[in-house]
Motif scaffolding. Structure first.
Motif, PDB file in Angstrom:
ATOM      1  N   ILE A 453      17.925 -35.472 -23.475  1.00  0.00           N
ATOM      2  CA  ILE A 453      18.152 -36.939 -22.693  1.00  0.00           C
ATOM      3  C   ILE A 453      18.524 -38.070 -23.779  1.00  0.00           C
ATOM      4  O   ILE A 453      18.253 -38.700 -23.996  1.00  0.00           O
ATOM      5  CB  ILE A 453      17.264 -36.473 -21.771  1.00  0.00           C
ATOM      6  CG1 ILE A 453      17.036 -35.595 -21.283  1.00  0.00           C
ATOM      7  CG2 ILE A 453      18.087 -37.954 -20.896  1.00  0.00           C
ATOM      8  CD1 ILE A 453      15.728 -35.917 -19.610  1.00  0.00           C
ATOM      9  N   PRO A 454      19.712 -38.415 -23.551  1.00  0.00           N
ATOM     10  CA  PRO A 454      20.425 -39.612 -24.454  1.00  0.00           C
ATOM     11  C   PRO A 454      19.952 -40.965 -24.386  1.00  0.00           C
ATOM     12  O   PRO A 454      19.492 -41.578 -22.627  1.00  0.00           O
ATOM     13  CB  PRO A 454      21.901 -39.918 -24.454  1.00  0.00           C
ATOM     14  CG  PRO A 454      22.006 -38.787 -23.052  1.00  0.00           C
ATOM     15  CD  PRO A 454      21.045 -38.563 -22.859  1.00  0.00           C
ATOM     16  N   GLY A 455      18.951 -41.150 -25.304  1.00  0.00           N
ATOM     17  CA  GLY A 455      18.390 -43.699 -24.195  1.00  0.00           C
ATOM     18  C   GLY A 455      19.099 -44.418 -23.722  1.00  0.00           C
ATOM     19  O   GLY A 455      18.692 -45.158 -22.690  1.00  0.00           O
ATOM     20  N   TRP A 456      20.266 -44.164 -23.856  1.00  0.00           N
ATOM     21  CA  TRP A 456      21.332 -44.672 -23.169  1.00  0.00           C
ATOM     22  C   TRP A 456      21.849 -45.301 -21.887  1.00  0.00           C
ATOM     23  O   TRP A 456      21.887 -45.907 -21.107  1.00  0.00           O
ATOM     24  CB  TRP A 456      22.502 -45.589 -23.773  1.00  0.00           C
ATOM     25  CG  TRP A 456      23.529 -43.721 -24.301  1.00  0.00           C
ATOM     26  CD1 TRP A 456      23.594 -42.952 -25.318  1.00  0.00           C
ATOM     27  CD2 TRP A 456      23.772 -42.899 -22.826  1.00  0.00           C
ATOM     28  NE1 TRP A 456      23.688 -41.444 -24.670  1.00  0.00           N
ATOM     29  CE2 TRP A 456      24.754 -41.434 -23.906  1.00  0.00           C
ATOM     30  CE3 TRP A 456      24.137 -43.007 -22.235  1.00  0.00           C
ATOM     31  CZ2 TRP A 456      25.737 -40.602 -23.400  1.00  0.00           C
ATOM     32  CZ3 TRP A 456      25.042 -41.969 -21.002  1.00  0.00           C
ATOM     33  CH2 TRP A 456      25.374 -41.245 -21.800  1.00  0.00           C
ATOM     34  N   LEU A 457      21.191 -43.997 -21.054  1.00  0.00           N
ATOM     35  CA  LEU A 457      20.729 -43.711 -20.041  1.00  0.00           C
ATOM     36  C   LEU A 457      19.986 -44.801 -19.430  1.00  0.00           C
ATOM     37  O   LEU A 457      20.447 -45.305 -18.053  1.00  0.00           O
ATOM     38  CB  LEU A 457      20.546 -42.393 -19.313  1.00  0.00           C
ATOM     39  CG  LEU A 457      21.326 -41.261 -19.057  1.00  0.00           C
ATOM     40  CD1 LEU A 457      20.381 -40.000 -18.383  1.00  0.00           C
ATOM     41  CD2 LEU A 457      23.069 -41.378 -18.696  1.00  0.00           C
ATOM     42  N   GLY A 458      19.276 -45.308 -19.550  1.00  0.00           N
ATOM     43  CA  GLY A 458      17.807 -45.965 -19.647  1.00  0.00           C
ATOM     44  C   GLY A 458      18.907 -47.757 -19.799  1.00  0.00           C
ATOM     45  O   GLY A 458      18.563 -48.715 -18.720  1.00  0.00           O
TER      46      GLY A 458
END
Length: 717
Positions: A453-458
């Protein structure tokens, strides 16, 4: 000249005096009526002249003609409408308009109203109950508008409403509890323009005489139990502008000559049992603004229909039917289209570049068809600057997740809801999603998405609903996801930005009741729940303690993963949490006692982990089923049938320890070691010493392997 001026001045003065000369009888009656009321804001009825009072209008003779007190919070003190107003009504003999809508009036209607001059009677949005007496309007010879909607009225709608007045133009009985067939006798309403009786319990077919009132402009009878066909005779109603019959049990096909209704603006017949194909004449209804025929059994090749004449069409909804063919090219001529939903049909083909000619299109749902080329679809639709909702689920089966150099930097400038679920797409979560700074809802569930799950979603500032369930995601739960701004601090209401309202309602399946799934309808982004759902993936590692920052989260589902370690105490910071599912992981330790402070928690599950200790005491947790905690042998306490004291005593008694000279002999460890030695040599000894035993044993293993290969030919079970 001077004498003439004085005469005119005298006449004017007398006329002015008459305008404000309130009838003493009516003034006293109004004051008595006011004493029976309580209001959220006190009525300004203090001067001597009642014609100057709030909500009161008089004729030149000082007689009250208008009593208009909507939305005043009026409530009867210890009485009901029929008892408290009988004497009051008798005195207002010249009343023409009575508007007491949007108040808190209760009780039943009087047997009759004495108003021979009444034209408009509005008692809507109150708490009135009982039936409408057949004699209620027997003296209302000039009635033109009756509105009793949104009350608790029961029984049948009276059939004599138009017998006493031939001037009735509006009848509104919506949102009550009326039952039975729709009353005959509508022919007496020869001037009727608006007929509303939706959201009741009416049954039977549409009354045949409804088709013989040429003045009708609106027929609104949704959410009843009406059945039978819509007769082709409806084309007699040449002034009809609105036809709302949704959520009934209507059958048959659409009227063949429906195109003769040239003034029709709204045709809303969804949620019925209509069949057949769309009549070609429908395309002659050039005034149509909204066409909703969803959730019926209509069919035929939709690509053969010519929508090009419907230049005013703003909403087209044909969801849940049996249409075939490709997306009609003629639709691209409907330049006013804001919402297009063709989901749940049997359409095929690809999305064409001409879709971008629909400059105003903000809502597009083509889910559950047989579309192909997801990458091409994304490359085209990314250029749409107006799209706020894009739902393409259940298409493109087995293709790769769209990603790569073809994805433009200015992709989906205004997209707020994006769903590409249940497509069995492969590959990682695409990087171009990180550019959607206005995205609020992301659904990529039930695919074959891999990677982490990519951190950039946050970093997406408005994202509050993330659904990634049923994929093959691995790695840890990213700490960056715990910083979602819309879940950390109150997000700005979408309605304030002017983009929160859905052009068409969306449906979700969050609600589970009695083992069934109930679809929920949402008409506004701000009403949708805050969710992180990563159920049924391959996440590992610990649940980060930073998860306590997501204080606005309502649903958290991390079940069916490989998470380990303890349940973070910080989950108790999620004070808005309503649903928490951590079941079927490898979590250990105790359930934090602080979880008992989650007062909104209605669904909770930690089944099939390695949890131990007593279940914390709280109304929420003890009120759950024992299945929410099963599969944890070390747990005890309600609602499990395992008593913690008995478990503790049993644990002490089962420890075999022999205390001798102040030292403990570890008999349990010794017995385990002896058992291992005996079992190992009992099985492996003959295999080492005998060649024939080894041959038989390995032949057995190869046989087992072949059986397993034949049972599971593809993937995992």
């Amino acid at each position: 000249m001077a004498d003439g001026f004085l005469v005119l001045l005298f006449i004017f003065s007398a006329f002015s005096t008459n305008i404000h000369a309130c009838s003493q009888t009516e003034s006293s009656s109004l004051q008595s009526f006011a004493l029976t009321l309580s209001a959220s804001t006190p009525l300004n009825w203090t001067t001597s002249d009642c014609c100057r009072w709030e909500g009161i209008t008089c004729n030149p003779g000082g007689l009250v003609t208008h009593l208009s007190l909507p939305s005043k919070g009026l409530k009867l003190k210890g009485g009901s409408l029929d008892k408290s107003t009988s004497g009051f009504f008798l005195s207002l003999t010249h009343l023409e308009v009575l508007d007491l809508s949007y108040n808190l009036l209760s009780g039943e209607l009087p047997l009759s109203l004495p108003f021979r001059y009444i034209r408009v009677l509005d008692l809507s949005n109150n708490r009135i109950k009982g039936t409408i007496p057949s004699s209620f309007l027997q003296h209302a010879w000039n009635l033109s508008s009756l509105n009793v909607s949104n009350n608790h009225l029961t029984g049948q709608i009276p059939s004599s409403l138009c017998l006493h007045s031939s001037s009735v133009r509006l009848l509104d009985f919506s949102f009550n509890e009326f039952s039975g067939i729709f009353p005959p006798g509508l022919l007496n309403c020869s001037k009727l323009e608006v007929l509303r009786a939706g959201f009741n319990d009416l049954s039977g077919p549409l009354p045949s005489d409804i088709y013989n009132i040429p003045t009708l402009q609106e027929i609104s009878l949704p959410s009843n139990k009406l059945f039978g066909p819509v007769s082709n005779s409806i084309v007699n109603l040449t002034k009809l502008r609105i036809l709302e019959l949704y959520f009934n049990k209507l059958t048959g096909s659409l009227p063949l000559d429906v195109g003769k209704l040239s003034k029709l603006r709204l045709l809303i017949l969804n949620l019925n049992d209509l069949q057949g194909s769309l009549p070609p004449s429908l395309m002659n209804c050039t005034a149509l603004i909204e066409l909703n025929l969803g959730f019926n059994q209509l069919g035929g090749d939709i690509s053969k229909l010519n929508f090009s004449r419907l230049t005013r069409l703003s909403k087209l909804d044909l969801v849940g039917n049996c249409f075939t063919g490709t997306l009609p090219i003629s639709l691209y001529s409907c330049k006013s289209l804001k919402a297009l939903r063709l989901s749940g049909n049997n359409l095929e083909g690809q999305i064409k570049p001409e879709m971008l000619s629909l400059k105003s299109l903000s809502f597009l749902s083509l889910a559950q068809n047989r579309l192909t080329n997801v990458t091409g679809a994304m490359q085209i639709l990314m250029g749409s600057k107006s799209l706020t909702v894009l739902i393409l689920s259940l298409n493109f089966f087995g293709e790769e997740m769209p990603d790569g150099d073809g994805m433009i930097d200015s992709a989906f400038q205004n997209l707020r809801l994006f769903s590409l679920s249940s497509c069995q797409l492969t590959g990682p979560i695409p990087l171009w999603l990180s550019k959607l700074k206005k995205l609020e809802i992301l659904n990529l569930s039930s695919n074959r998405v891999t990677g982490t799950i990519p951190g950039w979603l946050g970093t997406l500032p408005n994202l509050f609903n993330v659904i990634l369930r049923n994929n093959s995601l691995s790695g840890e739960f990213p700490k960056e996801l715990c910083r979602l701004q819309a879940l950390v601090s109150p997000r700005k209401a979408a309605t304030q930005t002017g983009h929160g309202y859905f052009e068409l309602p969306t449906y979700s399946q969050f609600e589970r009741t009695n083992a069934s799934i109930t679809p929920l309808e949402y008409k506004n982004l701000s009403n949708m729940p805050t969710v992180i759902d990563i159920m049924n993936n391959s996440l590992s590692g610990r649940i980060p303690t930073e998860i306590g920052q997501l204080q606005l989260l309502q649903k958290l589902d991390l079940s069916l993963n490989n998470l380990l370690g303890g349940i973070p105490n910080q989950i108790s910071y999620l004070t808005n949490l309503e649903r928490l599912d951590l079941s079927r992981n490898q979590l250990s330790g105790a359930i934090p006692a602080s979880l008992s402070s989650l007062h909104f928690l209605s669904s909770f599950a930690v089944a099939y982990n390695n949890l131990q200790g007593q279940i914390p005491s709280s109304t929420q947790l003890q009120g759950l089923s024992a299945t929410a905690f099963e599969g944890n042998p070390g747990l005890c306490g309600a609602p499990l049938p395992i008593n913690c004291e008995q478990m503790n005593r049993s644990g002490i008694n089962n420890r075999t320890e022999d205390v001798h000279n102040g030292s403990v002999i570890p008999w349990w460890h010794i017995s385990v070691a002896l058992g291992f030695i005996t079992g190992f040599w009992g099985v492996c000894g003959p295999l080492v010493l005998s060649r024939s035993w080894r041959c038989v044993y390995f032949q057995f293993l190869y046989g087992i392997k072949d059986k397993v290969k034949n049972m599971v030919p593809y993937g995992r079970m």
